[in-house]
Scaffold this active site. Structure first.
Site, PDB file in Angstrom:
ATOM      1  N   CYS A 136      38.712  41.364  38.903  1.00 47.20           N
ATOM      2  CA  CYS A 136      39.152  41.401  37.509  1.00 47.20           C
ATOM      3  C   CYS A 136      40.403  42.221  37.238  1.00 47.20           C
ATOM      4  CB  CYS A 136      38.014  41.878  36.619  1.00 47.20           C
ATOM      5  SG  CYS A 136      37.315  43.471  37.089  1.00 47.20           S
ATOM      6  N   GLU A 160      33.506  36.170  32.635  1.00 49.76           N
ATOM      7  CA  GLU A 160      33.795  37.005  33.797  1.00 49.76           C
ATOM      8  C   GLU A 160      33.163  36.448  35.066  1.00 49.76           C
ATOM      9  OE1 GLU A 160      33.978  41.172  33.643  1.00 49.76           O
ATOM     10  OE2 GLU A 160      33.690  41.280  31.484  1.00 49.76           O
ATOM     11  N   ASP A 161      33.929  36.530  36.131  1.00 54.57           N
ATOM     12  CA  ASP A 161      33.399  36.381  37.487  1.00 54.57           C
ATOM     13  C   ASP A 161      32.758  35.031  37.778  1.00 54.57           C
ATOM     14  OD1 ASP A 161      34.136  39.026  37.714  1.00 54.57           O
ATOM     15  OD2 ASP A 161      32.113  39.833  37.750  1.00 54.57           O
ATOM     16  N   ASP A 179      37.945  34.937  34.236  1.00 58.16           N
ATOM     17  CA  ASP A 179      39.013  35.847  34.668  1.00 58.16           C
ATOM     18  C   ASP A 179      39.239  35.878  36.172  1.00 58.16           C
ATOM     19  OD1 ASP A 179      36.680  37.204  35.288  1.00 58.16           O
ATOM     20  OD2 ASP A 179      37.342  39.129  34.497  1.00 58.16           O
TER      21      ASP A 179
END
Length: 638
Positions: free
Chosen positions: A83, A44-45, A245
C-alpha cells in the site's frame, strides 16, 4: 473591480480552462455543474476477485453493475505490490522509486516543493477535496495541508454549496489483517481452486474463502455509498472510480511482483453528461495495460487542469486523449523488516521479473504477513520437506531473471527465462525495463539511509550515474564467478553506490569470493556503513566471523538510524550459527519500540535459540489491534 486573491484568480482561471476544454458554457452553471465531480471508492489489498472480471466464485453485484454502466480496465496494475509505496505514486503521479526512500515500505520520504499532490492542484482549481480516511503516503506530506478534510467523517456533503468535489473513500474491509480470523459466508473452503504454487491445506482454503466473503461485504458497502450519491441527486454529475490499492492478500500475492501482488481492479463510470470526456463507451472493456501512476493525471484532465511535467503517468481519458501504453512496470524494495530489490514489466501476455537480490529467498519471513494461517502452513510444510518442487521454490534463492507466459501459466510457476523459443520476448522486455529505470531515475539502487536518497539529490548532475550502477548491480546479481575480477575493480570505484553493489556481488558469490577476502576486510574498516554491513556478511560466509559479527552487532544499537539497524539484523539473519555471537544484542532489541526492528530481532532470536515455531506468530497481534483502536479514537477526536 473587487480585490481577488491569488487562489481565487487560479480558481476562476481553471474554471475558464475547464469550460473551454469540455465545451460546457459557464452560463449553464444554473442548470448543472460545468465540471464533473470525481468520486474514488478504494478497497485494500485485493486482486480483481469480481464477477465482472470473470471470477466464478465472486458475489459482487454492485461492482458488476458498475462495470456494465462504465468502463472496465482488464489489465490494471499497482506500481508496487503493497500500500504505502503504491499510495505515494497515486498521490503524486510520481513513482515511489523516483523519490527514495518512498520505495521502501513504511518509510518517510521528503516530498520536495517541486512535487505537488493531485488534491493540491484540484483545490487550486476550485474543487473541494475530501479523504475518508486512510493516508499512508510514505512521505512527509501533511494530510491536513493538502485536503479540505481528511478524517473518518470526510464527505462531499460538507463542501460549500455548488462547489465541485473530489472525494475519496477508503475501505479496509478487505485489508490483509481481516483474514487473520476466518470469515464465513457463501463461499466455502471446498469451492476454492488452490494455485499450483501453494499446498492444499485447510488453512489456505479458509484464507481464500474468507477473502471472497470479505469481497462480498465490500460490494455491499460500495452499494451504500453509491446510494448516497443517488439520494443527493449527484449521480449524473459525478464520475465514479472503483479500484483496489494493490493486489493480494493471499500467500505470494501482496508484497510480491507476480500478477497476484500487482494486478488490481479499476472500473470507471462516466455519466452521459460527461461522456465527451471519455473516448471509451459505457459497458466497454479496455485491454491495454494501465497502472496507478496514471490516476493523478487522469483526475486532473477530467477537471481541466494540465498535468505538471513531473507526473510520470498519462491520463486514461479526458481532454486531450492519450495514446494507449504498451507496458506496465512494477517494483519491490524493503517490505516491512525485510530487504529485497525486484523490478518487473508486463505486456499483459508475459511478465518479466528481475531479482537484484537473488541471494535472498523469495519467501523471507515477515512477521505481519505470517500471522495468516496460510503462510504458517506453507512454511511448516517446507520445513518438514512436504512440498512439491513448485511449492518449495518460494523458500529458495531466486534466479536473476524470470519470465512467465500469463496465458498458459496463470500461476507463474514455469520460468521461461532460459527458453530459446522465448529469447526474443525476454530481450524485448529486458530492454523495456532498462529504458524505464533510466527514464524514471530509479532510486532503488541507492542503499536505504544514504545521503543520496531523494528526488532532487539523485538528480544533481553527476551525483547518480545510474547506467553505470545498473551495469554493476546486474553483474552482482547474476552471481557469475567469472565476474570476480570485475567486481574487485568495482570495489575501488570512487562512487559509493558502485562500491555498495560490488560488495553485494562478492557477498552473492559466497565462498567463491575467497580471493577478495583482504579487500573485503579493508572495506569493513573504511567504507560507508551500508557497504561495511554487506562486506561483514560476505566475510562471515568466508569463515571470517569475529570482527564482522561484532560490527553487525554494533549497528544494532539504538543510536543508529533505523535503516542501518534493519540492514544489520537482515545480514545477521543469513549468517547462520555465527550470528549466535550477536545474540545478546539481538535479544536486547527484541522489545524495541520500532515494529520492524522488534519483529526481525524476535524472529532471529527464536531461530538461534531453537524455539521458533511456524505455527506461533512472532508478530504481536494484540499490540496491533490495540494500536488500531487508539488510531480510530484519535481520528474521531481530531
Amino acid at each position: 473591480m473587487p480585490h481577488l486573491d491569488r487562489r481565487r484568480l487560479l480558481q476562476l482561471g481553471s474554471i475558464l480552462l475547464a469550460s473551454s476544454l469540455t465545451g460546457v458554457s459557464l452560463g449553464a452553471a444554473g442548470r448543472g455543474q460545468s465540471r464533473p465531480n470525481i468520486l474514488w471508492l478504494v478497497s485494500e489489498d485485493n486482486c480483481p476477485l469480481i464477477g465482472a472480471y470473470g471470477d466464478p466464485l465472486a458475489r459482487t453485484p454492485t461492482l458488476d453493475r458498475l462495470a456494465q454502466e462504465g468502463i472496465l480496465y482488464r489489465h490494471v496494475y499497482a506500481n508496487a505490490p503493497v500500500c504505502a509505496p503504491s499510495r505515494f505514486g497515486i498521490l503524486t503521479g510520481v513513482r515511489a522509486e523516483s523519490c527514495a526512500p518512498a520505495n521502501h515500505m513504511r518509510a518517510q520520504a521528503k516530498l520536495p516543493d517541486v512535487l505537488k499532490t493531485y488534491p493540491q492542484y484540484l483545490r487550486e482549481a476550485g474543487y473541494y477535496c475530501s479523504n475518508n480516511a486512510k493516508t499512508d503516503y510514505n512521505c512527509d506530506v501533511d494530510p491536513a495541508a493538502i485536503w479540505d478534510d481528511s478524517s473518518d467523517r470526510a464527505h462531499w456533503r460538507k463542501r460549500p454549496q455548488g462547489m465541485p468535489f473530489m472525494a475519496v473513500f477508503n475501505y479496509e474491509t478487505t485489508h490483509e489483517s481481516r483474514i487473520f480470523l476466518s470469515r464465513k459466508g457463501a463461499v466455502k473452503p471446498a469451492d476454492i481452486r488452490v494455485p499450483t504454487y501453494l499446498p492444499d491445506t485447510p488453512a489456505i482454503r479458509r484464507d481464500f474463502a474468507s477473502y471472497y466473503n470479505l469481497m462480498e461485504r465490500l460490494d455491499g458497502q460500495i452499494a451504500e455509498r453509491l446510494a448516497e450519491l443517488e439520494e443527493d441527486g449527484l449521480a449524473e454529475d459525478t464520475i465514479v472510480f472503483y479500484y483496489s490499492d494493490n493486489g493480494g492478500v493471499l500467500p505470494r500475492s501482496k508484497r510480491y511482483c507476480y500478477e497476484e501482488g500487482l494486478r488490481c481492479a479499476l472500473i470507471v463510470r462516466v455519466p452521459p453528461k460527461w461522456a465527451h470526456l471519455a473516448e471509451v463507451r459505457p459497458g466497454s472493456q479496455v485491454d491495454t495495460p494501465v497502472t496507478f501512476i496514471d490516476l493523478a493525471p487522469t483526475v486532473l484532465a477530467l477537471a481541466g487542469v494540465p498535468a505538471p511535467p513531473q507526473m510520470q503517468g498519462a491520463a486514461l481519458f479526458g481532454v486531450p486523449a492519450v495514446k494507449a501504453q504498451r507496458y506496465a512496470f512494477g517494483m519491490r524494495n524493503r517490505m516491512d523488516e525485510r530487504y529485497d530489490f525486484v523490478r518487473t514489466v508486463s505486456d499483459t501476455r508475459y511478465r518479466y521479473i528481475r531479482n537484484y537480490m537473488s541471494h535472498r529467498v523469495g519467501g523471507q519471513y515477515q512477521a505481519f504477513a505470517w500471522v495468516a494461517e496460510g503462510y504458517r502452513d506453507w512454511l511448516r510444510l517446507f520445513q518438514e520437506g512436504k512440498l512439491s518442487p513448485q511449492q518449495a521454490v518460494f523458500f529458495q534463492e531466486r534466479p536473476f531473471e524470470e519470465l512467465y507466459d500469463l496465458a498458459l501459466d496463470r500461476d507463474e510457476v514455469v520460468n521461461l527465462a532460459s527458453s530459446p523459443q522465448h529469447r526474443d520476448r525476454l530481450e524485448e522486455l529486458r530492454a523495456a525495463l532498462d529504458r524505464h529505470l533510466l527514464e524514471i531515475n530509479d532510486n532503488g539502487f541507492i542503499p536505504e539511509g544514504s545521503e543520496l536518497e531523494g528526488y532532487l539529490n539523485s538528480r544533481r548532475p553527476g551525483a547518480y550515474p545510474l547506467e553505470r550502477i545498473m551495469q554493476v548491480a546486474a553483474r552482482a546479481a547474476q552471481r557469475d564467478p567469472a565476474a570476480l575480477k570485475a567486481l574487485l575493480a568495482d570495489l575501488d570505484d570512487p562512487h559509493d553506490v558502485v562500491r555498495f553493489w560490488a560488495a553485494s556481488g562478492l557477498l552473492m558469490l559466497r565462498d567463491q569470493a575467497e580471493p577478495a577476502r583482504q579487500r573485503l576486510l579493508r572495506t569493513l574498516r573504511e567504507d560507508l556503513p551500508q557497504t561495511r554491513i554487506v562486506a561483514a556478511e560476505a566475510l562471515v560466509h568466508l569463515q571470517e566471523t569475529e570482527g564482522p559479527i561484532a560490527l553487525l552487532a554494533e549497528y544494532l544499537e539504538a543510536g543508529h538510524p533505523k535503516p542501518l539497524r534493519l540492514q544489520a539484523i537482515n545480514a545477521l539473519t543469513y549468517c547462520g550459527d555465527a550470528a549466535r555471537q550477536a545474540l545478546p544484542a539481538i535479544e536486547a532489541n527484541a522489545e524495541d519500540d520500532d515494529d520492524d526492528v522488534r519483529n526481525a530481532c524476535r524472529y532471529l532470536a527464536q531461530v538461534l535459540e531453537g524455539s521458533f515455531d511456524p505455527d506461533e506468530p512472532v508478530f504481536e497481534v494484540t499490540r496491533f489491534l490495540r494500536q488500531r483502536l487508539v488510531d480510530a479514537i484519535k481520528a474521531r477526536l481530531i
